[in-house]
Design a protein around this motif. Structure first.
Motif, PDB file in Angstrom:
ATOM      1  N   ALA A 124      43.441  39.901  50.974  1.00  0.00           N
ATOM      2  CA  ALA A 124      44.032  40.185  49.664  1.00  0.00           C
ATOM      3  C   ALA A 124      42.985  40.771  48.708  1.00  0.00           C
ATOM      4  CB  ALA A 124      44.650  38.917  49.079  1.00  0.00           C
ATOM      5  N   TRP A 125      41.766  40.263  48.758  1.00  0.00           N
ATOM      6  CA  TRP A 125      40.703  40.783  47.891  1.00  0.00           C
ATOM      7  C   TRP A 125      40.391  42.234  48.232  1.00  0.00           C
ATOM      8  CZ3 TRP A 125      38.644  39.074  43.521  1.00  0.00           C
ATOM      9  CH2 TRP A 125      37.533  39.752  43.030  1.00  0.00           C
ATOM     10  N   ARG A 126      40.228  42.515  49.521  1.00  0.00           N
ATOM     11  CA  ARG A 126      39.905  43.883  49.953  1.00  0.00           C
ATOM     12  C   ARG A 126      40.987  44.869  49.519  1.00  0.00           C
ATOM     13  NH1 ARG A 126      38.040  41.942  55.915  1.00  0.00           N
ATOM     14  NH2 ARG A 126      35.982  41.211  55.300  1.00  0.00           N
ATOM     15  N   ALA A 127      42.236  44.414  49.555  1.00  0.00           N
ATOM     16  CA  ALA A 127      43.359  45.270  49.174  1.00  0.00           C
ATOM     17  C   ALA A 127      43.547  45.341  47.662  1.00  0.00           C
ATOM     18  CB  ALA A 127      44.644  44.749  49.832  1.00  0.00           C
ATOM     19  N   GLY A 128      42.838  44.508  46.912  1.00  0.00           N
ATOM     20  CA  GLY A 128      43.032  44.471  45.462  1.00  0.00           C
ATOM     21  C   GLY A 128      44.407  43.947  45.099  1.00  0.00           C
ATOM     22  N   ASP A 129      44.979  43.064  45.920  1.00  0.00           N
ATOM     23  CA  ASP A 129      46.338  42.559  45.755  1.00  0.00           C
ATOM     24  C   ASP A 129      46.334  41.256  44.954  1.00  0.00           C
ATOM     25  OD1 ASP A 129      48.938  41.601  46.013  1.00  0.00           O
ATOM     26  OD2 ASP A 129      49.104  42.192  48.127  1.00  0.00           O
ATOM     27  N   ALA A 130      46.448  41.375  43.631  1.00  0.00           N
ATOM     28  CA  ALA A 130      46.396  40.211  42.745  1.00  0.00           C
ATOM     29  C   ALA A 130      47.525  39.224  43.024  1.00  0.00           C
ATOM     30  CB  ALA A 130      46.439  40.664  41.290  1.00  0.00           C
ATOM     31  N   ALA A 131      48.704  39.714  43.354  1.00  0.00           N
ATOM     32  CA  ALA A 131      49.832  38.821  43.635  1.00  0.00           C
ATOM     33  C   ALA A 131      49.558  37.989  44.888  1.00  0.00           C
ATOM     34  CB  ALA A 131      51.115  39.624  43.798  1.00  0.00           C
ATOM     35  N   ALA A 132      49.024  38.623  45.932  1.00  0.00           N
ATOM     36  CA  ALA A 132      48.711  37.897  47.164  1.00  0.00           C
ATOM     37  C   ALA A 132      47.593  36.884  46.932  1.00  0.00           C
ATOM     38  CB  ALA A 132      48.337  38.870  48.275  1.00  0.00           C
ATOM     39  N   LEU A 133      46.601  37.247  46.124  1.00  0.00           N
ATOM     40  CA  LEU A 133      45.523  36.309  45.809  1.00  0.00           C
ATOM     41  C   LEU A 133      46.075  35.098  45.061  1.00  0.00           C
ATOM     42  CD1 LEU A 133      42.768  38.839  44.773  1.00  0.00           C
ATOM     43  CD2 LEU A 133      42.545  37.144  46.596  1.00  0.00           C
ATOM     44  N   ALA A 134      46.865  35.337  44.035  1.00  0.00           N
ATOM     45  CA  ALA A 134      47.422  34.235  43.246  1.00  0.00           C
ATOM     46  C   ALA A 134      48.326  33.347  44.090  1.00  0.00           C
ATOM     47  CB  ALA A 134      48.185  34.787  42.046  1.00  0.00           C
ATOM     48  N   ALA A 135      49.017  33.916  45.070  1.00  0.00           N
ATOM     49  CA  ALA A 135      49.908  33.135  45.940  1.00  0.00           C
ATOM     50  C   ALA A 135      49.139  32.160  46.831  1.00  0.00           C
ATOM     51  CB  ALA A 135      50.753  34.074  46.794  1.00  0.00           C
ATOM     52  N   LEU A 136      47.836  32.337  46.976  1.00  0.00           N
ATOM     53  CA  LEU A 136      47.016  31.417  47.765  1.00  0.00           C
ATOM     54  C   LEU A 136      46.714  30.128  47.010  1.00  0.00           C
ATOM     55  CD1 LEU A 136      44.470  33.969  49.248  1.00  0.00           C
ATOM     56  CD2 LEU A 136      46.381  32.874  50.436  1.00  0.00           C
ATOM     57  N   PHE A 137      47.041  30.091  45.702  1.00  0.00           N
ATOM     58  CA  PHE A 137      46.738  28.961  44.838  1.00  0.00           C
ATOM     59  C   PHE A 137      47.963  28.089  44.610  1.00  0.00           C
ATOM     60  CE2 PHE A 137      43.298  31.772  44.044  1.00  0.00           C
ATOM     61  CZ  PHE A 137      42.245  30.987  43.618  1.00  0.00           C
ATOM     62  N   THR A 138      47.709  26.805  44.305  1.00  0.00           N
ATOM     63  CA  THR A 138      48.794  25.936  43.854  1.00  0.00           C
ATOM     64  C   THR A 138      49.277  26.458  42.505  1.00  0.00           C
ATOM     65  OG1 THR A 138      47.282  24.426  42.707  1.00  0.00           O
ATOM     66  CG2 THR A 138      47.795  23.904  45.019  1.00  0.00           C
ATOM     67  N   GLU A 139      50.476  26.088  42.123  1.00  0.00           N
ATOM     68  CA  GLU A 139      51.046  26.548  40.855  1.00  0.00           C
ATOM     69  C   GLU A 139      50.149  26.175  39.669  1.00  0.00           C
ATOM     70  OE1 GLU A 139      53.305  28.885  38.881  1.00  0.00           O
ATOM     71  OE2 GLU A 139      53.930  28.472  40.936  1.00  0.00           O
ATOM     72  N   ASP A 140      49.456  25.022  39.764  1.00  0.00           N
ATOM     73  CA  ASP A 140      48.593  24.553  38.680  1.00  0.00           C
ATOM     74  C   ASP A 140      47.098  24.731  39.002  1.00  0.00           C
ATOM     75  OD1 ASP A 140      48.599  22.667  40.724  1.00  0.00           O
ATOM     76  OD2 ASP A 140      48.554  20.953  39.366  1.00  0.00           O
ATOM     77  N   GLY A 141      46.782  25.664  39.902  1.00  0.00           N
ATOM     78  CA  GLY A 141      45.408  25.855  40.358  1.00  0.00           C
ATOM     79  C   GLY A 141      44.468  26.430  39.307  1.00  0.00           C
ATOM     80  N   PHE A 142      43.177  26.388  39.637  1.00  0.00           N
ATOM     81  CA  PHE A 142      42.108  26.867  38.754  1.00  0.00           C
ATOM     82  C   PHE A 142      41.247  27.903  39.474  1.00  0.00           C
ATOM     83  CE2 PHE A 142      42.824  22.661  37.020  1.00  0.00           C
ATOM     84  CZ  PHE A 142      42.541  22.786  35.666  1.00  0.00           C
ATOM     85  N   ILE A 143      40.737  28.872  38.711  1.00  0.00           N
ATOM     86  CA  ILE A 143      39.583  29.648  39.151  1.00  0.00           C
ATOM     87  C   ILE A 143      38.487  29.388  38.121  1.00  0.00           C
ATOM     88  CG2 ILE A 143      40.701  31.388  40.581  1.00  0.00           C
ATOM     89  CD1 ILE A 143      40.575  33.352  38.269  1.00  0.00           C
ATOM     90  N   LEU A 144      37.288  29.153  38.630  1.00  0.00           N
ATOM     91  CA  LEU A 144      36.144  28.803  37.798  1.00  0.00           C
ATOM     92  C   LEU A 144      35.019  29.770  38.140  1.00  0.00           C
ATOM     93  CD1 LEU A 144      36.501  24.999  38.518  1.00  0.00           C
ATOM     94  CD2 LEU A 144      37.271  26.189  36.456  1.00  0.00           C
ATOM     95  N   GLN A 145      35.068  30.929  37.510  1.00  0.00           N
ATOM     96  CA  GLN A 145      34.098  31.987  37.776  1.00  0.00           C
ATOM     97  C   GLN A 145      32.891  31.850  36.870  1.00  0.00           C
ATOM     98  OE1 GLN A 145      36.875  35.258  37.076  1.00  0.00           O
ATOM     99  NE2 GLN A 145      36.760  35.755  39.254  1.00  0.00           N
ATOM    100  N   SER A 146      31.756  32.337  37.348  1.00  0.00           N
ATOM    101  CA  SER A 146      30.537  32.354  36.538  1.00  0.00           C
ATOM    102  C   SER A 146      30.755  33.177  35.280  1.00  0.00           C
ATOM    103  CB  SER A 146      29.390  32.993  37.324  1.00  0.00           C
ATOM    104  OG  SER A 146      29.048  32.203  38.418  1.00  0.00           O
ATOM    105  N   ASN A 147      30.187  32.712  34.201  1.00  0.00           N
ATOM    106  CA  ASN A 147      30.181  33.443  32.928  1.00  0.00           C
ATOM    107  C   ASN A 147      31.572  33.739  32.377  1.00  0.00           C
ATOM    108  OD1 ASN A 147      27.282  33.628  33.072  1.00  0.00           O
ATOM    109  ND2 ASN A 147      27.607  35.182  34.652  1.00  0.00           N
ATOM    110  N   ARG A 148      32.552  32.915  32.731  1.00  0.00           N
ATOM    111  CA  ARG A 148      33.921  33.068  32.218  1.00  0.00           C
ATOM    112  C   ARG A 148      34.508  31.689  31.975  1.00  0.00           C
ATOM    113  NH1 ARG A 148      36.956  38.000  34.680  1.00  0.00           N
ATOM    114  NH2 ARG A 148      35.219  39.365  35.140  1.00  0.00           N
ATOM    115  N   PRO A 149      35.442  31.577  31.044  1.00  0.00           N
ATOM    116  CA  PRO A 149      36.105  30.280  30.857  1.00  0.00           C
ATOM    117  C   PRO A 149      37.018  29.976  32.049  1.00  0.00           C
ATOM    118  CG  PRO A 149      37.058  31.936  29.401  1.00  0.00           C
ATOM    119  CD  PRO A 149      35.896  32.581  30.094  1.00  0.00           C
ATOM    120  N   PRO A 150      37.378  28.708  32.238  1.00  0.00           N
ATOM    121  CA  PRO A 150      38.295  28.367  33.332  1.00  0.00           C
ATOM    122  C   PRO A 150      39.645  29.069  33.162  1.00  0.00           C
ATOM    123  CG  PRO A 150      37.342  26.385  32.367  1.00  0.00           C
ATOM    124  CD  PRO A 150      36.955  27.540  31.487  1.00  0.00           C
ATOM    125  N   THR A 151      40.259  29.396  34.286  1.00  0.00           N
ATOM    126  CA  THR A 151      41.602  29.973  34.295  1.00  0.00           C
ATOM    127  C   THR A 151      42.495  29.007  35.056  1.00  0.00           C
ATOM    128  OG1 THR A 151      40.708  32.218  34.305  1.00  0.00           O
ATOM    129  CG2 THR A 151      42.990  31.951  35.044  1.00  0.00           C
TER     130      THR A 151
END
Length: 177
Positions: A55-82
């Protein structure tokens, strides 16, 4: 009485100094990320990493988000939690499209909770760009989904006013690592 205290302090200090080399020899040697070997994951956990790479290689944001739970988090460096699948998708809309490589360094999984600790890089070049932890959840008997994805780079971010030619180039980094 002053001499006795001085002698006692000298003995205690002497034992402390003598013990330092003994303690130091028992400490594990730090390892770099290239020294930590890959491990094989069970198929259902490995699927999470391979689906993320695709999904990352394809730039497919919908497919990436579908890998997460509905209430999931991404915690990237130098960014607030999502938090939340919709917000994760919005963040990924401006990321992805790079030749991401993920490798597992450690994992554990129970019936409904698990984790993967890993490293990431880009392209076919050697070495890791950064590392990540994934916290996973699933319904009993269901597929693993990412509840939290925390990553950080192996190198410090560039300082402002530093020419790009003076520091190594890093591609935009995914949330997973």
């Amino acid at each position: 009485m002053g001499v006795t205290r001085f002698m006692l302090a000298s003995v205690v200090l002497g034992f402390g100094v003598a013990a330092v080399p003994l303690l130091a020899t028992d400490l594990p040697k730090p390892t770099s990320s290239t020294e930590v070997p890959d491990i094989a994951l069970p198929a259902e956990l490995d699927r999470v990493l391979r689906d993320y790479e695709r999904a990352w290689r394809a730039g497919d944001a919908a497919a990436l988000a579908a890998l997460f739970t509905e209430d999931g988090f991404i915690l990237q460096s130098n960014r607030p939690p999502t938090r939340g699948r919709a917000a994760i998708r919005a963040v990924y809309e401006s990321q992805g499209g790079a030749p991401l490589r993920l490798r597992a360094l450690a994992f554990s999984a129970g019936d409904t909770i698990g984790y993967i600790i890993g490293a990431y890089g880009y392209g076919a070049g050697p070495g890791d760009t950064g590392k990540f932890t994934l916290t996973l959840r699933r319904e009993p008997g269901g597929s693993w989904l990412i509840f939290s994805d925390m990553d950080n780079a192996n190198a410090a971010p560039r300082r402002p006013n530093t020419p790009a030619s003076a520091e190594p180039h890093q591609a935009a980094k995914p949330a997973i690592g």
